[in-house]
Design an enzyme around this catalytic site. Structure first.
Site, short mmCIF file in Angstrom:
data_model
loop_
_atom_site.label_atom_id
_atom_site.label_comp_id
_atom_site.label_asym_id
_atom_site.label_seq_id
_atom_site.Cartn_x
_atom_site.Cartn_y
_atom_site.Cartn_z
N LYS A 15 25.57 -3.85 -63.23
CA LYS A 15 25.34 -2.41 -63.41
C LYS A 15 25.31 -1.71 -62.06
O LYS A 15 24.41 -1.93 -61.26
CB LYS A 15 24.03 -2.13 -64.13
CG LYS A 15 23.96 -0.65 -64.52
CD LYS A 15 22.58 -0.14 -64.79
CE LYS A 15 21.88 0.39 -63.58
NZ LYS A 15 22.40 1.63 -63.00
N GLU A 73 15.83 -7.85 -53.77
CA GLU A 73 16.05 -7.33 -52.42
C GLU A 73 15.54 -5.91 -52.44
O GLU A 73 16.19 -5.03 -53.01
CB GLU A 73 17.55 -7.33 -52.07
CG GLU A 73 18.20 -8.68 -52.06
CD GLU A 73 17.96 -9.44 -50.78
OE1 GLU A 73 17.47 -8.82 -49.80
OE2 GLU A 73 18.24 -10.64 -50.75
N GLU A 85 8.89 4.13 -47.00
CA GLU A 85 10.33 4.11 -46.77
C GLU A 85 10.89 5.50 -47.06
O GLU A 85 10.75 6.00 -48.18
CB GLU A 85 10.97 3.08 -47.71
CG GLU A 85 12.43 2.86 -47.44
CD GLU A 85 13.05 1.79 -48.33
OE1 GLU A 85 12.74 1.77 -49.53
OE2 GLU A 85 13.83 0.99 -47.81
N CYS A 103 18.24 -0.36 -46.40
CA CYS A 103 16.92 -0.98 -46.63
C CYS A 103 16.37 -1.59 -45.35
O CYS A 103 15.16 -1.63 -45.15
CB CYS A 103 17.00 -2.01 -47.74
SG CYS A 103 18.39 -3.12 -47.58
N GLU A 119 9.35 -0.32 -56.22
CA GLU A 119 8.71 0.07 -57.47
C GLU A 119 9.42 -0.54 -58.69
O GLU A 119 8.81 -1.18 -59.53
CB GLU A 119 8.76 1.60 -57.54
CG GLU A 119 7.88 2.23 -58.53
CD GLU A 119 8.29 3.69 -58.69
OE1 GLU A 119 8.91 4.24 -57.77
OE2 GLU A 119 7.98 4.26 -59.76
P1 NDP Z 1 16.12 2.32 -57.88
O1 NDP Z 1 15.34 1.10 -57.56
O2 NDP Z 1 15.67 3.15 -59.03
O3 NDP Z 1 17.65 1.93 -58.17
C1 NDP Z 1 18.25 0.68 -57.94
C2 NDP Z 1 19.05 0.24 -59.17
O4 NDP Z 1 18.17 -0.10 -60.24
C3 NDP Z 1 19.96 1.32 -59.73
O5 NDP Z 1 21.13 0.73 -60.25
C4 NDP Z 1 19.09 1.91 -60.82
O6 NDP Z 1 19.80 2.65 -61.76
C5 NDP Z 1 18.47 0.66 -61.41
N1 NDP Z 1 17.25 0.88 -62.17
C6 NDP Z 1 16.42 1.96 -62.18
N2 NDP Z 1 15.38 1.76 -63.02
C7 NDP Z 1 15.54 0.52 -63.54
C8 NDP Z 1 14.80 -0.28 -64.47
N3 NDP Z 1 13.66 0.15 -64.99
N4 NDP Z 1 15.25 -1.51 -64.78
C9 NDP Z 1 16.38 -1.98 -64.23
N5 NDP Z 1 17.14 -1.27 -63.37
C10 NDP Z 1 16.73 -0.05 -63.02
O7 NDP Z 1 16.23 3.20 -56.59
P2 NDP Z 1 16.47 4.78 -56.52
O8 NDP Z 1 17.90 5.03 -56.60
O9 NDP Z 1 15.60 5.50 -57.50
O10 NDP Z 1 15.91 5.13 -55.06
C11 NDP Z 1 14.52 5.34 -54.86
C12 NDP Z 1 14.07 4.76 -53.55
O11 NDP Z 1 14.31 3.37 -53.56
C13 NDP Z 1 14.81 5.26 -52.35
O12 NDP Z 1 14.28 6.42 -51.87
C14 NDP Z 1 14.65 4.12 -51.39
O13 NDP Z 1 13.42 4.26 -50.73
C15 NDP Z 1 14.60 2.91 -52.28
N6 NDP Z 1 15.89 2.18 -52.33
C16 NDP Z 1 16.00 1.01 -51.68
C17 NDP Z 1 17.19 0.33 -51.68
C18 NDP Z 1 17.34 -0.96 -50.97
O14 NDP Z 1 18.46 -1.34 -50.66
N7 NDP Z 1 16.29 -1.68 -50.70
C19 NDP Z 1 18.37 0.84 -52.37
C20 NDP Z 1 18.13 2.06 -53.09
C21 NDP Z 1 16.94 2.69 -53.04
P3 NDP Z 1 19.99 4.21 -61.44
O15 NDP Z 1 20.90 4.31 -60.26
O16 NDP Z 1 20.63 4.72 -62.63
O17 NDP Z 1 18.63 4.78 -61.20
#
Ligand code: NDP
Length: 491
Positions: free
Chosen positions: A195, A269, A400, A303, A250
């Site tokens: 996904k 990760e 972050e 990240c 989260e």
């Molecule tokens: P998320 O953790 O929500 O998104 C990461 C992936 O998980 C996306 O594909 C998302 O879908 C999906 N997802 C969201 N909710 C669920 C769930 N309950 N169960 C399974 N999969 C899920 O990150 P955000 O995009 O909301 O970003 C928020 C914050 O996260 C950022 O500000 C940053 O601080 C951090 N972040 C860290 C990353 C890293 O590489 N460590 C990468 C991205 C964000 P969808 O895109 O539809 O929400």
């Protein structure tokens, strides 16, 4: 003596040394109006859909499917079928051929992918062209090499594929994260349902063309687009054997809770708040480049970004002066312009989060610096930002931000640097700048971070394992270590 004729006109001297626009053409990308879900090797019409945009202009690029629980069921069934009926029993050398093909096709089509990545995600074309695409292809090449050598990677442990892997990836490196996830899973003989992130589905959808071109058997890779609900349905699915997730701490924690007791394998990760530690004996100009690369690369949507700069007190002033001067030269704007250094923020939501934390930094008493730069009117933008006078307790030093925002703190001794650097719930990466090898080793042993870079930052290589400690997650991607999460062992 003949008279030497004097040159009348000199070469014209430009009045202005700023860069002229150098836009990359969009023509290389042929976007469809609508995309379905890629299940069992064919496009399946979604029941729900949403529009994906360009964050630089807010224009709609395409309509994509919002995968439902039923779509996830179908994709998992296709992956199970492909696993049971061929893929897992295929000799490793045969699986390798597919991976090599995918890698070569990505190289051949790299310009098209790079343009689409910048269009949909907002990152500068020079980064998608020179970092994301070469690294994505390198991942497939690297794991293709392991596919027929698993017994040598894990001698006497009889490695076997795990089964169906559910993979959930974020929006900061859409194609590269896809490569990090798919390449080791396929090399080990698993099949996959992936996904992509809601805001950046387009390169994953274009990648389905590559799968077809490589003649990968149907069902081995299934791509279901959608938002967090689609991800949650995948995590919840009883016939998925392994979940690999990259994203926020989260959501990672919620997934871990959801999977507790199910016996499914899990790798996470998650986020980071890396310390970039600069000692007074370092090559200062080189360190400034490393700091800039550490936090402004990909608009800070990284990240492992070096978001906390620790400057040794004795060089604090010259370092901050040089850094501010360097910031003035960063070009913010059109991601498709080859001269752009800092592109668009990925989404309106992420921009709000950055603004909120920057406001918190100001209110808590830190000093803000932003170089003069004109941001485009349409789209989501944030100027490169440095906070000085930051205390460790401030939110901008703890949380972050995931944007182009650097917090500068100071230290006097190596012991103090280690203590402050480790004062975070995260533990993904760190940087050390010094001319002394012994000090690098001393620091690396004490920093609680999965990756420690010395006199460089944000270096990635498929042969090198990457992953975190503490709230940055567990499991490693890359290198021989990256095979392990996709294998079970019959000892
Ligand atoms: P998320 O953790 O929500 O998104 C990461 C992936 O998980 C996306 O594909 C998302 O879908 C999906 N997802 C969201 N909710 C669920 C769930 N309950 N169960 C399974 N999969 C899920 O990150 P955000 O995009 O909301 O970003 C928020 C914050 O996260 C950022 O500000 C940053 O601080 C951090 N972040 C860290 C990353 C890293 O590489 N460590 C990468 C991205 C964000 P969808 O895109 O539809 O929400």
């Amino acid at each position: 003596m003949t008279e030497i004729e004097k040159k009348k006109s000199r070469a014209p001297v430009p009045k202005d040394w700023t860069y002229a626009p150098a836009p990359e053409s969009r023509d290389v990308v042929k976007l469809r109006e609508r995309y379905g879900l890629f299940i069992g090797g064919t496009w399946v019409e979604p029941t729900e859909s949403y529009e994906t945009i360009s964050p630089a202009t807010e224009e709609t690029l395409a309509t994509v499917g919002q995968g439902t629980k039923e779509d996830v069921d179908r994709a998992v069934a296709a992956a199970r079928d492909a696993y049971a009926n061929g893929w897992s029993s295929l000799p490793g050398s045969e699986r390798a051929k597919y991976l090599f093909r995918i890698a070569r096709i990505l190289q051949e089509r790299s310009r098209e992918f790079a343009v689409l990545e910048s269009l949909n995600g907002g990152k500068p074309i020079k980064e998608s062209r020179d970092v994301d695409l070469p690294l994505a292809a390198a991942h497939f090449f690297y794991y293709a090499g392991w596919a027929d050598k698993l017994e040598y990677a894990f001698p006497n442990r009889r490695p076997k594929a795990v089964g169906v892997a559910g993979q959930i990836i974020p929006w900061n490196f859409p194609l590269l994260m896809l490569a990090w996830k798919l390449a080791p899973a396929l090399a080990c003989g698993n099949t996959v349902v992936l996904k992509p992130a809601e805001t950046t589905p387009l390169t994953a959808l274009l990648f389905c063309d590559v799968l077809r071109q490589a003649e990968l058997p149907p069902g081995v890779v299934n791509i279901v687009t959608g938002d967090g609900r689609t991800g949650a349905a995948l995590v919840d699915h009883p016939d998925v054997d392994k979940i690999a997730f990259t994203g926020s701490t989260e959501v990672g924690k919620a997934i871990q809770r959801q999977l507790a007791g199910t016996g499914k394998k899990l790798t996470l990760e998650l986020g980071g708040k890396a310390a970039n530690i600069v000692f007074d004996d370092c090559a200062l100009d080189q360190a400034v480049e490393g700091i800039v690369n550490g936090i402004y690369f990909n608009q800070g949507h990284v990240c492992c970004a070096g978001s906390r700069l620790f400057a040794q007190e004795s060089i604090y002033e010259p370092l901050v002066d040089k850094l501010k001067k360097r910031l003035e030269t960063l070009r913010v704007g059109d991601p498709l312009d080859k001269n752009t250094d800092v592109g668009a923020i990925n989404s309106a939501m992420q921009l709000e989060r950055i603004k909120e934390l920057v406001e918190a930094g100001k209110e808590e008493g830190a000093d803000i610096y932003q170089p003069p730069c004109r941001l485009p009117e349409k789209g989501y933008w944030f100027a490169p930002t440095v906070f000085t006078n930051v205390a460790q307790s401030y939110r901008i030093a703890q949380e972050e931000i995931f944007g182009p925002v650097l917090s500068v703190l100071t230290f006097r001794t190596p012991e103090e640097a280690v203590e402050k650097a480790n004062n975070t719930p995260y533990g993904l990466s760190a940087g050390v700048w010094t001319e002394k090898g012994s000090r690098i080793l001393w620091m690396a042993q004490r920093l609680r971070a999965g990756v420690v870079w010395a006199n460089t930052f944000n270096r990635f290589d498929p042969t090198s394992p990457f992953g975190g400690y503490k709230e940055s997650g567990f499991g490693r991607e890359g290198g021989r270590h990256g095979l392990e999460p996709y294998l079970r062992f019959e000892e």
